[in-house]
Every structure is written in C-alpha cells, then in structure tokens.
Design an enzyme around this catalytic site. Sequence first.
Site, short mmCIF file in Angstrom:
data_model
loop_
_atom_site.label_atom_id
_atom_site.label_comp_id
_atom_site.label_asym_id
_atom_site.label_seq_id
_atom_site.Cartn_x
_atom_site.Cartn_y
_atom_site.Cartn_z
N GLY A 46 0.61 -1.37 -0.13
CA GLY A 46 0.08 0.27 -0.11
C GLY A 46 0.39 0.95 0.20
N GLN A 51 3.15 10.08 0.96
CA GLN A 51 4.12 8.93 1.59
C GLN A 51 5.03 10.35 0.22
OE1 GLN A 51 2.28 4.99 2.64
NE2 GLN A 51 4.01 5.01 3.45
#
Length: 188
Positions: A46, A51
Amino acid sequence: MAVLPIRIQGEPVLHAPAEPVTVFDDELRQLVADMYETMDAAPGVGLAAPQVGVGKRLFVYGWTDDDDIEHRGVAINPVLWITPTPTGEADDEEEIEGCLSFPGERFPLRRSPEAILQATDLDGEAFEVHAEGWLARIFQHEYDHLDGILYLDRLPRPFDREWVKISKKRGWGVPEKAWQPGVDDLEA
C-alpha cells in the site's frame, strides 16, 4: 510512469491530515500510476499520497492473498469503518507491520480484523470493499496516513520507545528525508 521518492517519518506532509481530492483529471491519473509503480518497486502492499509528498486523500494498494486472489485498487476520498480492535498484546508473527515511510523496520500492532472501505475510483465512481485479515490491516494502515498518523504513533511499549531510538540513530524525524525505491538500499 515514474518511481517517486518516498518521504520518511518526520516529513511534515506525513504528520498532517490530507485534503480531499476535488479534481479527477489526467494529473490525478498520472499520480496514481506513479504511486502504483513506486509501491511495486519498494516493494509494498500500500502507498498513500502523503508518502510521496502529496497531501491528498488517496491511496493505492496491491496484495495477493493465500488463495492467489489479487486485491489491487485505488481509494480516493475514502471512509473506513472497522470492527473493534481485539484487546491484549499483538502477536509478534501474525500482527507484524512495516511502513515504507519507516523503511527496514517492523513492529507488532493490533488492528481490527474487519473493515469496510467506501471510496471513489479514478472515474469518480463510488465503491465499497468488505475486508478481513491482511487486507483490512492494509486499509487501516493507509487510511491512517491520510489523517497524518503513522503506525508508529499507535505502537505500545516498549516498541513506542524503540522506534524513536531507531529514528534518531538514522537521522530521521526531520523534514526533507526521503528514499528512492530501486536506488536506495532501504526496504520496508
């Protein structure tokens, strides 16, 4: 498509709530394609937009279960419903978790065994996924990223202190730290 740098714990975008996606265009499609490529190169199961430095409410996931069924998709502006998290200590083998934004480390963490993910896809179409086990864990982990929460923030003692020591030793916990899958020798 491109493999994007993954931000490391301490980068401000990882510790702030993400904004809703409001425009479904080619730029969003390119971001999602790049996120899939980055997740696969890392390798991970994931990856949330924060991020890769984008403060938007979306994540991609890709995981193959024990029956060889591939669960792969993008969740845009998700809502996540979970069953109560079991009490007690996490199992060191069955409930171990890692994060691409804290690469190379894994810690045990209790998560809800079931979740319902409601989101939209790249075409703005609503969908719902009922998940159990690891897929439910993946959804909870990525959803947390959209609220500015890392799994590290949820760790019980003594792991809550251990990750802080690791972060200090590696010079993490400050802005502008990232790693490049396929280039840097870091894996989650």
